[in-house]
Design a protein around this motif. Structure first.
Motif, PDB file in Angstrom:
ATOM      1  N   ARG A  10       6.387  -3.848 -60.970  1.00 21.93           N
ATOM      2  CA  ARG A  10       7.305  -4.900 -60.522  1.00 21.93           C
ATOM      3  C   ARG A  10       8.623  -4.300 -60.058  1.00 21.93           C
ATOM      4  O   ARG A  10       9.174  -4.703 -59.038  1.00 21.93           O
ATOM      5  CB  ARG A  10       7.558  -5.916 -61.636  1.00 21.93           C
ATOM      6  CG  ARG A  10       6.431  -6.886 -61.843  1.00 21.93           C
ATOM      7  CD  ARG A  10       6.718  -7.783 -63.048  1.00 21.93           C
ATOM      8  NE  ARG A  10       5.609  -8.650 -63.298  1.00 21.93           N
ATOM      9  CZ  ARG A  10       5.634  -9.973 -63.103  1.00 21.93           C
ATOM     10  NH1 ARG A  10       6.729 -10.560 -62.694  1.00 21.93           N
ATOM     11  NH2 ARG A  10       4.571 -10.696 -63.348  1.00 21.93           N
ATOM     12  N   ASP A  11       9.114  -3.318 -60.816  1.00 24.58           N
ATOM     13  CA  ASP A  11      10.346  -2.645 -60.434  1.00 24.58           C
ATOM     14  C   ASP A  11      10.162  -1.905 -59.109  1.00 24.58           C
ATOM     15  O   ASP A  11      11.025  -1.970 -58.228  1.00 24.58           O
ATOM     16  CB  ASP A  11      10.793  -1.681 -61.531  1.00 24.58           C
ATOM     17  CG  ASP A  11      12.114  -1.018 -61.207  1.00 24.58           C
ATOM     18  OD1 ASP A  11      13.112  -1.752 -60.988  1.00 24.58           O
ATOM     19  OD2 ASP A  11      12.158   0.231 -61.151  1.00 24.58           O
ATOM     20  N   TYR A  59      10.103  -4.445 -56.339  1.00 21.35           N
ATOM     21  CA  TYR A  59      11.457  -4.913 -56.052  1.00 21.35           C
ATOM     22  C   TYR A  59      12.208  -3.897 -55.192  1.00 21.35           C
ATOM     23  O   TYR A  59      12.786  -4.247 -54.163  1.00 21.35           O
ATOM     24  CB  TYR A  59      12.220  -5.185 -57.358  1.00 21.35           C
ATOM     25  CG  TYR A  59      13.667  -5.548 -57.130  1.00 21.35           C
ATOM     26  CD1 TYR A  59      14.017  -6.825 -56.703  1.00 21.35           C
ATOM     27  CD2 TYR A  59      14.671  -4.610 -57.311  1.00 21.35           C
ATOM     28  CE1 TYR A  59      15.342  -7.156 -56.468  1.00 21.35           C
ATOM     29  CE2 TYR A  59      16.003  -4.933 -57.074  1.00 21.35           C
ATOM     30  CZ  TYR A  59      16.332  -6.207 -56.654  1.00 21.35           C
ATOM     31  OH  TYR A  59      17.643  -6.526 -56.411  1.00 21.35           O
ATOM     32  N   GLN A  60      12.169  -2.645 -55.616  1.00 19.82           N
ATOM     33  CA  GLN A  60      12.905  -1.599 -54.900  1.00 19.82           C
ATOM     34  C   GLN A  60      12.331  -1.353 -53.506  1.00 19.82           C
ATOM     35  O   GLN A  60      13.084  -1.179 -52.544  1.00 19.82           O
ATOM     36  CB  GLN A  60      12.906  -0.290 -55.703  1.00 19.82           C
ATOM     37  CG  GLN A  60      13.647  -0.379 -57.011  1.00 19.82           C
ATOM     38  CD  GLN A  60      15.121  -0.703 -56.841  1.00 19.82           C
ATOM     39  OE1 GLN A  60      15.758  -0.313 -55.872  1.00 19.82           O
ATOM     40  NE2 GLN A  60      15.654  -1.453 -57.783  1.00 19.82           N
ATOM     41  N   VAL A  71      11.509  -5.960 -51.836  1.00 20.33           N
ATOM     42  CA  VAL A  71      12.476  -7.057 -51.906  1.00 20.33           C
ATOM     43  C   VAL A  71      13.849  -6.626 -51.413  1.00 20.33           C
ATOM     44  O   VAL A  71      14.479  -7.336 -50.623  1.00 20.33           O
ATOM     45  CB  VAL A  71      12.545  -7.652 -53.338  1.00 20.33           C
ATOM     46  CG1 VAL A  71      13.592  -8.738 -53.422  1.00 20.33           C
ATOM     47  CG2 VAL A  71      11.182  -8.189 -53.752  1.00 20.33           C
ATOM     48  N   VAL A  72      14.300  -5.472 -51.852  1.00 22.50           N
ATOM     49  CA  VAL A  72      15.621  -4.995 -51.419  1.00 22.50           C
ATOM     50  C   VAL A  72      15.645  -4.803 -49.907  1.00 22.50           C
ATOM     51  O   VAL A  72      16.583  -5.237 -49.225  1.00 22.50           O
ATOM     52  CB  VAL A  72      16.010  -3.698 -52.172  1.00 22.50           C
ATOM     53  CG1 VAL A  72      17.245  -3.062 -51.577  1.00 22.50           C
ATOM     54  CG2 VAL A  72      16.218  -3.990 -53.651  1.00 22.50           C
TER      55      VAL A  72
END
Length: 120
Positions: free
Chosen positions: A87-88, A91-92, A95-96
């Motif tokens: 998930r991290d 995100y990195q 999503v970012v």
């Protein structure tokens, strides 16, 4: 374990990821024995040291643990640990960058949410 090795990434990373995928899919359960490095080496026609490097990455991360003389086993909480890590990474990696690109295109938060909902 179903794995098609490719040249894009190191084989040992692909081995580790394949084991993680099997844990996420429920193919490998907590406290279940995982294939040995020799079994992996034979299955994928790779060097046992390469297979061991992939497995040891997971041991170092606490996803697998060794039972002396028996083999490697899936640790308690391994699935949740893998999910949190991925998930991290998601995100990195996505999503970012998505938010930055949306901002550069003057896409509002609401428009972005609508786009994501449409895609899902």
């Amino acid at each position: 374990m179903n794995l098609n090795l490719n040249q894009e990434r190191s084989i040992y990373l692909q081995i580790g990821e394949a084991i993680e995928n099997d844990i996420l899919r429920g193919i490998l359960q907590e406290e279940e024995r995982v294939p040995s490095t020799n079994e992996l080496a034979k299955l994928y026609s790779i060097n046992p040291a390469t297979a061991a490097k992939g497995v040891n990455l997971l041991v170092d991360a606490g996803i697998l643990y060794k039972k002396r003389g028996i083999g490697m086993f899936v640790s308690q909480g391994a699935k949740q640990q893998i999910q949190a890590k991925r998930r991290d990474e998601f995100y990195q990696s996505y999503v970012v960058r998505l938010a930055a690109e949306a901002k550069s295109l003057s896409i509002t938060k609401q428009e972005l949410i609508e786009m994501i909902e449409k895609a899902l």
